[in-house]
Design a protein around this motif. Structure first.
Motif, PDB file in Angstrom:
ATOM      1  N   LEU A 220       6.381   5.113  88.014  1.00 23.34           N
ATOM      2  CA  LEU A 220       5.274   6.000  88.375  1.00 23.34           C
ATOM      3  C   LEU A 220       5.797   7.431  88.426  1.00 23.34           C
ATOM      4  O   LEU A 220       6.644   7.755  89.258  1.00 23.34           O
ATOM      5  CB  LEU A 220       4.692   5.615  89.744  1.00 23.34           C
ATOM      6  CG  LEU A 220       3.621   6.578  90.283  1.00 23.34           C
ATOM      7  CD1 LEU A 220       2.346   6.521  89.445  1.00 23.34           C
ATOM      8  CD2 LEU A 220       3.308   6.281  91.751  1.00 23.34           C
ATOM      9  N   TYR A 221       5.327   8.231  87.501  1.00 24.98           N
ATOM     10  CA  TYR A 221       5.593   9.665  87.587  1.00 24.98           C
ATOM     11  C   TYR A 221       4.476  10.243  88.437  1.00 24.98           C
ATOM     12  O   TYR A 221       3.293   9.986  88.166  1.00 24.98           O
ATOM     13  CB  TYR A 221       5.557  10.313  86.199  1.00 24.98           C
ATOM     14  CG  TYR A 221       6.602   9.792  85.247  1.00 24.98           C
ATOM     15  CD1 TYR A 221       7.780  10.495  85.052  1.00 24.98           C
ATOM     16  CD2 TYR A 221       6.402   8.613  84.536  1.00 24.98           C
ATOM     17  CE1 TYR A 221       8.751  10.031  84.175  1.00 24.98           C
ATOM     18  CE2 TYR A 221       7.361   8.137  83.657  1.00 24.98           C
ATOM     19  CZ  TYR A 221       8.530   8.852  83.474  1.00 24.98           C
ATOM     20  OH  TYR A 221       9.482   8.389  82.604  1.00 24.98           O
ATOM     21  N   THR A 222       4.827  10.986  89.446  1.00 22.54           N
ATOM     22  CA  THR A 222       3.760  11.547  90.277  1.00 22.54           C
ATOM     23  C   THR A 222       4.204  12.856  90.913  1.00 22.54           C
ATOM     24  O   THR A 222       5.394  13.107  91.079  1.00 22.54           O
ATOM     25  CB  THR A 222       3.268  10.519  91.327  1.00 22.54           C
ATOM     26  OG1 THR A 222       2.120  11.028  91.990  1.00 22.54           O
ATOM     27  CG2 THR A 222       4.329  10.216  92.366  1.00 22.54           C
ATOM     28  N   THR A 223       3.240  13.674  91.223  1.00 23.21           N
ATOM     29  CA  THR A 223       3.500  14.984  91.818  1.00 23.21           C
ATOM     30  C   THR A 223       3.765  14.780  93.307  1.00 23.21           C
ATOM     31  O   THR A 223       2.864  14.925  94.114  1.00 23.21           O
ATOM     32  CB  THR A 223       2.294  15.909  91.617  1.00 23.21           C
ATOM     33  OG1 THR A 223       1.099  15.175  91.956  1.00 23.21           O
ATOM     34  CG2 THR A 223       2.173  16.363  90.185  1.00 23.21           C
ATOM     35  N   SER A 224       4.993  14.438  93.632  1.00 27.58           N
ATOM     36  CA  SER A 224       5.317  14.044  95.005  1.00 27.58           C
ATOM     37  C   SER A 224       6.389  14.945  95.597  1.00 27.58           C
ATOM     38  O   SER A 224       7.321  15.341  94.913  1.00 27.58           O
ATOM     39  CB  SER A 224       5.816  12.595  95.014  1.00 27.58           C
ATOM     40  OG  SER A 224       6.280  12.242  96.305  1.00 27.58           O
ATOM     41  N   GLN A 225       6.252  15.209  96.890  1.00 26.47           N
ATOM     42  CA  GLN A 225       7.294  15.917  97.629  1.00 26.47           C
ATOM     43  C   GLN A 225       8.324  14.924  98.164  1.00 26.47           C
ATOM     44  O   GLN A 225       9.336  15.340  98.721  1.00 26.47           O
ATOM     45  CB  GLN A 225       6.684  16.703  98.802  1.00 26.47           C
ATOM     46  CG  GLN A 225       5.689  17.765  98.363  1.00 26.47           C
ATOM     47  CD  GLN A 225       5.028  18.520  99.501  1.00 26.47           C
ATOM     48  OE1 GLN A 225       3.860  18.866  99.397  1.00 26.47           O
ATOM     49  NE2 GLN A 225       5.747  18.803 100.587  1.00 26.47           N
ATOM     50  N   LYS A 245      11.314  -3.049  91.755  1.00 27.94           N
ATOM     51  CA  LYS A 245      10.641  -3.035  90.456  1.00 27.94           C
ATOM     52  C   LYS A 245       9.702  -1.841  90.338  1.00 27.94           C
ATOM     53  O   LYS A 245       8.807  -1.818  89.498  1.00 27.94           O
ATOM     54  CB  LYS A 245       9.856  -4.340  90.247  1.00 27.94           C
ATOM     55  CG  LYS A 245      10.750  -5.561  90.060  1.00 27.94           C
ATOM     56  CD  LYS A 245      11.532  -5.473  88.761  1.00 27.94           C
ATOM     57  CE  LYS A 245      12.361  -6.735  88.510  1.00 27.94           C
ATOM     58  NZ  LYS A 245      13.263  -6.561  87.349  1.00 27.94           N
ATOM     59  N   LEU A 246       9.864  -0.914  91.220  1.00 28.28           N
ATOM     60  CA  LEU A 246       9.020   0.283  91.188  1.00 28.28           C
ATOM     61  C   LEU A 246       9.930   1.500  91.224  1.00 28.28           C
ATOM     62  O   LEU A 246      10.750   1.645  92.134  1.00 28.28           O
ATOM     63  CB  LEU A 246       8.071   0.291  92.396  1.00 28.28           C
ATOM     64  CG  LEU A 246       7.134   1.495  92.527  1.00 28.28           C
ATOM     65  CD1 LEU A 246       6.202   1.624  91.335  1.00 28.28           C
ATOM     66  CD2 LEU A 246       6.308   1.368  93.819  1.00 28.28           C
ATOM     67  N   ARG A 247       9.804   2.325  90.223  1.00 26.53           N
ATOM     68  CA  ARG A 247      10.600   3.551  90.172  1.00 26.53           C
ATOM     69  C   ARG A 247       9.621   4.717  90.251  1.00 26.53           C
ATOM     70  O   ARG A 247       8.645   4.748  89.495  1.00 26.53           O
ATOM     71  CB  ARG A 247      11.384   3.600  88.874  1.00 26.53           C
ATOM     72  CG  ARG A 247      12.221   4.849  88.688  1.00 26.53           C
ATOM     73  CD  ARG A 247      12.987   4.738  87.368  1.00 26.53           C
ATOM     74  NE  ARG A 247      13.757   5.940  87.107  1.00 26.53           N
ATOM     75  CZ  ARG A 247      14.414   6.164  85.972  1.00 26.53           C
ATOM     76  NH1 ARG A 247      14.380   5.253  85.008  1.00 26.53           N
ATOM     77  NH2 ARG A 247      15.087   7.276  85.795  1.00 26.53           N
ATOM     78  N   VAL A 248       9.849   5.620  91.165  1.00 27.61           N
ATOM     79  CA  VAL A 248       8.956   6.769  91.311  1.00 27.61           C
ATOM     80  C   VAL A 248       9.721   8.035  90.928  1.00 27.61           C
ATOM     81  O   VAL A 248      10.822   8.277  91.445  1.00 27.61           O
ATOM     82  CB  VAL A 248       8.393   6.880  92.742  1.00 27.61           C
ATOM     83  CG1 VAL A 248       7.516   8.128  92.873  1.00 27.61           C
ATOM     84  CG2 VAL A 248       7.579   5.630  93.084  1.00 27.61           C
ATOM     85  N   ILE A 249       9.155   8.771  90.023  1.00 27.32           N
ATOM     86  CA  ILE A 249       9.792  10.001  89.556  1.00 27.32           C
ATOM     87  C   ILE A 249       8.856  11.174  89.822  1.00 27.32           C
ATOM     88  O   ILE A 249       7.707  11.165  89.385  1.00 27.32           O
ATOM     89  CB  ILE A 249      10.111   9.928  88.045  1.00 27.32           C
ATOM     90  CG1 ILE A 249      11.079   8.765  87.767  1.00 27.32           C
ATOM     91  CG2 ILE A 249      10.687  11.259  87.546  1.00 27.32           C
ATOM     92  CD1 ILE A 249      11.382   8.536  86.295  1.00 27.32           C
ATOM     93  N   ALA A 250       9.346  12.119  90.575  1.00 27.93           N
ATOM     94  CA  ALA A 250       8.621  13.384  90.752  1.00 27.93           C
ATOM     95  C   ALA A 250       9.372  14.418  89.931  1.00 27.93           C
ATOM     96  O   ALA A 250      10.430  14.880  90.346  1.00 27.93           O
ATOM     97  CB  ALA A 250       8.570  13.772  92.219  1.00 27.93           C
ATOM     98  N   PRO A 251       8.868  14.766  88.764  1.00 25.34           N
ATOM     99  CA  PRO A 251       9.612  15.688  87.899  1.00 25.34           C
ATOM    100  C   PRO A 251       9.485  17.113  88.455  1.00 25.34           C
ATOM    101  O   PRO A 251       9.399  17.272  89.670  1.00 25.34           O
ATOM    102  CB  PRO A 251       8.892  15.525  86.557  1.00 25.34           C
ATOM    103  CG  PRO A 251       7.505  15.089  86.897  1.00 25.34           C
ATOM    104  CD  PRO A 251       7.596  14.363  88.214  1.00 25.34           C
ATOM    105  N   ASP A 252       9.486  18.125  87.629  1.00 22.85           N
ATOM    106  CA  ASP A 252       9.199  19.453  88.169  1.00 22.85           C
ATOM    107  C   ASP A 252       7.809  19.410  88.793  1.00 22.85           C
ATOM    108  O   ASP A 252       6.854  18.946  88.159  1.00 22.85           O
ATOM    109  CB  ASP A 252       9.242  20.500  87.046  1.00 22.85           C
ATOM    110  CG  ASP A 252      10.677  20.834  86.661  1.00 22.85           C
ATOM    111  OD1 ASP A 252      11.561  20.764  87.533  1.00 22.85           O
ATOM    112  OD2 ASP A 252      10.905  21.156  85.477  1.00 22.85           O
ATOM    113  N   VAL A 253       7.726  19.855  90.013  1.00 22.72           N
ATOM    114  CA  VAL A 253       6.447  19.814  90.724  1.00 22.72           C
ATOM    115  C   VAL A 253       6.060  21.251  91.068  1.00 22.72           C
ATOM    116  O   VAL A 253       6.845  21.999  91.643  1.00 22.72           O
ATOM    117  CB  VAL A 253       6.542  18.930  91.989  1.00 22.72           C
ATOM    118  CG1 VAL A 253       5.277  19.047  92.827  1.00 22.72           C
ATOM    119  CG2 VAL A 253       6.785  17.477  91.599  1.00 22.72           C
ATOM    120  N   GLY A 254       4.849  21.597  90.674  1.00 27.30           N
ATOM    121  CA  GLY A 254       4.401  22.981  90.791  1.00 27.30           C
ATOM    122  C   GLY A 254       3.793  23.306  92.135  1.00 27.30           C
ATOM    123  O   GLY A 254       2.605  23.563  92.261  1.00 27.30           O
TER     124      GLY A 254
END
Lengths: 783, 259, 155
Positions: A220-225, A245-254
């Motif tokens: 899950l890519y998500t806009t997360s802090q 089995k769940l990977r959470v990626i917060a990439p660059d977040v604006g």
């Protein structure tokens, strides 16, 4: 050690390059092979029963993949959205939180409420198909304002929550506060409104779920802090997938400002739906959706009474607040108007007795949760307006009354009546510097000059305090938090001497990639361009709690310091072995390990290389140089300071011009003054926005959000703001190894009170935030 | 946005031939495109006027200034030889809107809070179309309504040069449209006071015009009481506040003219 | 579907797009130039600003077909190879950005502002940024960045 790149240096930001050349990688910039697009159908009503949802026509639309609804989620056993902080009411009962399905099942409770996800090959097709979904709504009575919601004749929003009351909480000593008020020389009484805000990070929220059937893993890519918090909650409570089995990626977040802490419906749905449909699904909010469905901030109605003796010394303080929590309890919604609010009502002062009670009410509006400052701006607003008004009523100078009440510098640690233990501070010093900077003694002459031009000039103080560095796990655990609030760090040397630091904090504008690198460079002598900061990916970094509450440096930075300590300890062993000395004789300074009293030494780079090429290591020295630490803070930190605003009002139009703004803040030690100053500017802009421009307005009749775009919700723009004059003083925090206090929220916490004190000083009359031209004009004209 | 066809004719005649009930003209698009994005309109086709060269340009002609309908706000701001018009255009929207938005598009749309209607009425301009000329006082008829007939295309707007004029605008702090904008002008046809933003459509404040014709001073406006009746009221400004602004801004415009 | 051709960052590009494709969508999705952002739907935030024939414009408020034959510059085309534009350098040097999301549009607007102005002071820069919203910086360091870059660009 202060070098050009070490602690205390204004190092230019390492992360900037990608942003200024357009190579930042925000969520909507990511596209996956075979990706579909999600579009959420949202409630057009503030409160309605869903009689039926007919998707038959829509499912025939071109490009449609599927349409998913609340009952589909329930059938798959996906749990409801949770609130992670339990509050206990006065009567000992736990707070009441309605079940909050990620997609509405039987009822919609606010305009913008998520009803169904339409998935199609293109966004255009998803939107087209959404128009073909027939939903039969039966409208129900709604309520918008918290005061109305808590009244006895209010419409019932949730069947199982009588009177729309989530909790009725208290802190402090009621009898003592009331006794002080009853016997005081003077009591200031006020009703204060803390206006509702919409956070408006410039990057809208977004989510992209991608399922790998081969590994059964959801990414899950998500806009997360706080991506790990997302993973934990989505796994443990929503049962989207097991945690491994769940990977959470917060990439660059604006930008986040709190609004991207929370676990929202949309990412929950995308994470679940990607597996169900076995297709990547991307949803990106348009700004209208952000306005409707991002958690809003503030929204308090408060009655306060402050008791003074004849000298203006505060004797007691009583505060009753009604907090609008929206239609559901969002992730940390219950903590904001309670432990992040009531506990700060002591301000910078000695207050013998404080009592605060808070009723949290449900309304047919978007959920309300933490927004930059979270509870502390509301507290500061109450304290700093009340003392200022008290000063006016008693004819005491507003600076002087504060000085008479400041906790003296030799009184630390200072226990307040509302459970906080301040570790350090020097409030009078900050005020003296602020008064000197703004030339406080020259104000009357400036006011007279304005008057000659037909203008009203005003000056206003805010001597704020906040509790940051959130937070000791034991403390927050005892107060109801469902999580610990420590932080993680991993300092990994590569064999060639460069370093990757993995942090559980998340940077979405704060500059961690620079500040954290400065710490490592400073402590271990690694050139800063050889230090890389990695964050935001649960597949890479150790479990961490994320970024909010001005905690990243105080807690995350301290975790890095702790990992550095482990690196040093291990390096000493390696140096001792290599240099044929005892570990006790190895001295370390800035990445150089030397044998005491000799010229024998090794650099950190040599040690790191040796650690990976351990040809002759003894059995008790482990190869590799990769240390992980978890740091749990000992206390909150207590940044504080004095801000003074000077304004000029045009009484004919009601326009307020901010002529000058001085901020003197005590953030403890400062790692990067340039970044700190930037954080203060940004916080001030948001605080000024609250006081002057921003206001979330729902129509009471229809329940529609009237300020649903930038056409009506007034964002501060460049020409609304002055050039701020920012200074820091540095009383080190005594409870963390860096001596830092946190700077991200100060401006937003302090500014509203300073500005409203200045405006009401100019007007000679009270008005509520935001001080719009019309309100100011009416007050100036005596209308 | 819904699907639509897009046509870019090269001449006015060609454009006129493409217009019907289901087509809309696209000028600068700064209002139309946001409207389409919100799916608030579903035209069959857009007829883009940007390729018609004759619709562009700022042409001084003796004591008048003709501005092509497709001239952008930025071009007017830079080239208009009537200072008040240049300054009004330089305050519309933001730099990016001014680089795209056009005078023809703006007046055809007749947004109640737009700036140009105040200039057209205040300066007593004439709107030319592919069919006729329309006097300023007849052009703006009601909220988003104009005297334009179905399929009629504005070609240019001709402004007589005023003896002196000033436009003062009070911005909506959020949208930056006018909450109230007042144009005061000394023209060959007399004193004109045009008000935008305050009502459903631009209007002339005739009481002020009369007073200023007697004495062009701020004092002349002092005793005029502007009624709030019929003025707009919204979350940003009540009718009463707008009424106040009309008078305050008119006085400031007069003061500016009088130096 | 109409074919649209334009020059983007000096390169001729051409694609079949539906008429209702926004310029920003064309830039981001067809050309994969994701430095141009979308931050609102009412043409106010300015995250999507690009240059169209040398003038700054909001690419969310333009159709791709309207850009037929136009010269477009996006943030990716501002630097000359590895040589950053003075405005880009100045934003880094003066801490003119935090989260970076508004930055690309802010820089594109700022370049146009400086190109078109003889003299810029604090007030005129602030006014010139009316079409760009930043939530992080309070604008102070953006103004400072533009002032510094303006000097550099004059030189």
């Amino acid at each position: 050690m202060t070098t050009e790149t070490g602690i205390g240096a204004s190092v230019r930001r390492k992360e900037d390059k990608r942003f200024i050349i357009g190579k930042g990688r925000y969520l909507d910039d990511i596209t996956k092979p075979g990706q579909t697009y999600g579009y959420f159908i949202r409630s057009p009503y503030a409160h309605a029963k869903i009689n039926s949802i007919d998707t038959s026509e829509a499912l025939k639309a071109p490009g449609i993949v599927d349409i998913l609804t609340g009952p589909d989620m329930e059938a798959d056993g996906i749990g409801p959205i949770i609130c992670g902080w339990g509050i206990t009411s006065k009567d000992g009962t736990p707070h009441k939180a309605p079940a909050h399905p990620a997609l509405a099942v039987s009822h919609v409770k606010y305009v913008g409420h998520q009803v169904a996800l339409v998935v199609a090959e293109t966004l255009q097709q998803a939107r087209d198909a959404a128009e073909l979904v027939e939903i039969d709504y039966e409208e129900l009575p709604h309520v918008i304002e918290v005061g109305d919601a808590l009244a006895s004749d209010a419409p019932q929003i949730h069947d199982d929550i009588p009177g729309n009351l989530s909790f009725d909480w208290e802190i402090g000593d009621r009898a003592a506060a009331e006794q002080a008020i009853a016997s005081a020389h003077h009591v200031t009484r006020m009703d204060l409104r803390n206006n509702r805000l919409i956070p408006n990070a410039m990057e809208p929220r977004a989510a992209l779920g991608e399922y790998d059937a081969g590994t059964d893993e959801i990414t899950l890519y998500t806009t997360s802090q706080n991506p790990h918090v997302h993973r934990l909650v989505l796994s443990a409570f929503n049962a989207v997938a097991p945690e491994h089995k769940l990977r959470v990626i917060a990439p660059d977040v604006g930008g986040g400002f709190g609004s991207k802490i929370f676990i929202y419906s949309e990412e929950t749905v995308c994470a679940w739906a990607t597996k169900k449909l076995d297709r990547p699904i991307k949803w990106t909010a348009d700004r209208s959706e952000s306005f409707l469905s991002d958690a809003h901030g503030r929204d308090h109605e408060t009655h306060a009474e402050m008791a003074f003796d004849a000298d203006g010394k505060i004797l007691g303080f009583k505060v009753s607040t009604k907090a609008n929590v929206g239609c559901y309890l969002s992730t940390f919604a219950s903590a904001v108007p309670t432990y992040l609010y009531g506990t700060l009502l002591n301000g910078q002062y000695t207050m013998p007795a404080i009592y605060c009670e808070v009723q949290a009410g449900f309304t047919n509006t978007a959920p309300v949760d933490a927004y930059r400052g979270a509870g502390r701006p509301e507290a500061t607003y109450v304290v700093e307006r009340m003392i200022e008004i008290g000063a006016r009523e008693m004819g005491i100078d507003p600076g002087e009354i504060r000085k008479r009440n400041f906790i003296p510098p030799d009184a630390y640690p200072y226990e307040t009546p509302v459970i906080m233990a301040y570790d350090s501070g020097n409030y009078a010093l900050a005020m003296d510097k602020a008064q000197a900077a703004i030339d406080y003694s020259g104000f009357e002459a400036r006011k007279a000059e304005s008057a000659q031009r037909g203008k009203l000039r005003g000056i206003g103080y805010s001597a704020f305090i906040e509790a940051c560095g959130i937070a000791p796990s034991a403390a927050v655990g005892s107060l109801g938090a469902g999580v610990g609030l420590w932080e993680s760090a991993q300092v990994r040397f590569n064999p060639t001497g460069s370093v990757t630091v993995f942090t559980g904090s998340h940077s979405h504008g704060q500059g961690h990639e620079t500040t954290f690198a400065q710490i490592v460079s400073d402590q271990l002598g690694v050139p800063i361009d050889q230090v890389e900061i990695s964050h935001g990916d649960t597949g890479k970094v150790p479990f961490g709690m994320g970024t909010y509450g001005s905690r990243s440096l105080a807690v995350g930075g301290s975790a890095i310091m702790k990992a550095i300590d482990k690196v040093v300890e291990k390096s000493k062993k390696i140096a001792a072995h290599t240099l044929e000395a005892s570990v006790e004789d190895i001295e370390h300074s800035g990445g150089v390990f030397s044998v005491a009293g000799t010229d024998k030494k090794m650099t950190m780079a040599e040690i790191a290389f040796s650690a990976y090429v351990p040809h002759n290591y003894p059995a008790d020295v482990e190869p590799g140089m990769d240390e992980t630490a978890f740091y749990d803070p000992l206390n909150f930190t207590f940044p504080a300071g004095t801000h003074i605003a000077e304004v000029e009002i045009d009484p004919e139009t009601g326009t307020t011009e901010i002529l000058d703004w001085v901020a003197v803040d005590d953030f403890g030690n400062v790692i990067n003054p340039m970044i700190v100053e930037g954080q203060v500017h940004g916080g001030l802009a948001q605080g000024i926005g609250q006081a002057l421009l921003e206001n979330c307005v729902y129509d009471k009749e229809s329940g529609q959000l009237l300020t649903g775009s930038y056409m009506d919700y007034c964002m501060p723009r460049a020409d609304d703001l002055p050039t701020f004059r920012v200074e820091t003083i540095n009383t080190p925090c005594t409870t963390n190894p860096l001596g830092v206090k946190g700077c991200g929220e100060a401006g937003a916490i302090s500014a509203p009170a300073a500005l409203m004190n200045a405006i009401t000083n100019a007007l000679g009359k009270e008005i509520d935030m935001p001080a719009t031209p019309e309100k100011v004009w009416r007050a100036a004209q005596g209308l | 946005m819904y699907e639509f066809d897009y046509k870019r004719p090269g001449t006015i005649d060609e454009a006129a031939g493409l217009l019907n009930d289901d087509t809309v003209l696209l000028a600068g698009g700064q209002t139309l495109i946001p409207t389409l994005k919100q799916r608030l309109a579903q035209p069959e086709a857009l007829v883009d006027l940007s390729a018609i060269e004759s619709l562009r340009g700022v042409c001084p002609d003796g004591d008048q200034l003709a501005i092509g309908a497709m001239t952008t706000h930025a071009e007017v701001a830079n080239k208009a030889t009537i200072p008040v018009l240049a300054s009004l255009a330089s305050g519309i929207g933001d730099a990016q809107v001014r680089n795209r938005g056009t005078i023809g598009g703006s007046i055809a749309n007749n947004d109640p809070a737009a700036d140009y209607p105040a200039a057209v009425v205040g300066l007593n301009a004439v709107v030319s179309t592919d069919r006729r000329t329309i006097a300023a006082d007849d052009f703006f008829t009601d909220l988003f309504e104009t005297a334009l007939e179905e399929g009629e295309i504005i070609t240019n707007v001709t402004f007589p040069k005023p003896e002196a004029a000033a436009y003062i605008k009070f911005d909506n702090p959020a949208s930056r449209y006018a909450i109230v904008g007042v144009m005061v002008a000394k023209t060959s046809s007399g004193i004109r006071v045009a008000v935008t933003g305050a009502g459903p459509c631009v209007f002339r404040q005739t009481e002020m015009e009369t007073a200023l014709s007697g004495s062009f001073t701020t004092q002349a406006l002092e005793n005029i009481s502007v009624s709030a009746d019929g003025l707009n009221s919204d979350i940003h400004a009540s009718a009463e506040y707008r009424a106040n602004l009309i008078k305050v801004l008119a006085k400031r415009a007069v003061a500016q003219i009088n130096g | 579907m109409p074919t649209v051709s334009m020059t983007v960052n000096g390169k001729q590009v051409s694609a079949d797009v539906s008429s209702n494709t926004l310029l920003v969508t064309f830039i981001r999705e067809n050309l994969k130039l994701t430095g141009t952002h979308v931050g609102c739907d009412t043409s106010q935030c300015g995250a999507c600003v690009v240059h169209v024939n040398g003038n700054s414009a909001k690419s969310c408020t333009m159709l791709a077909v309207q850009a037929e034959g136009a010269e477009i510059t996006t943030i990716e085309g501002l630097a000359k190879g590895n040589d950053l534009h003075p405005m880009q350098k100045s934003f880094q040097e003066n801490h003119g950005l935090q989260c970076g999301f508004c930055t690309t549009g802010m820089i594109m607007s700022a370049v146009d502002l400086v190109n078109k102005s003889d003299k810029l002071d604090d007030a005129s820069i602030r006014e010139g940024l009316e079409g760009n919203i930043c939530r992080c910086t309070g604008y102070q360091n953006i103004v400072k960045s533009i002032q510094a870059a303006a000097k550099e660009m004059e030189a």
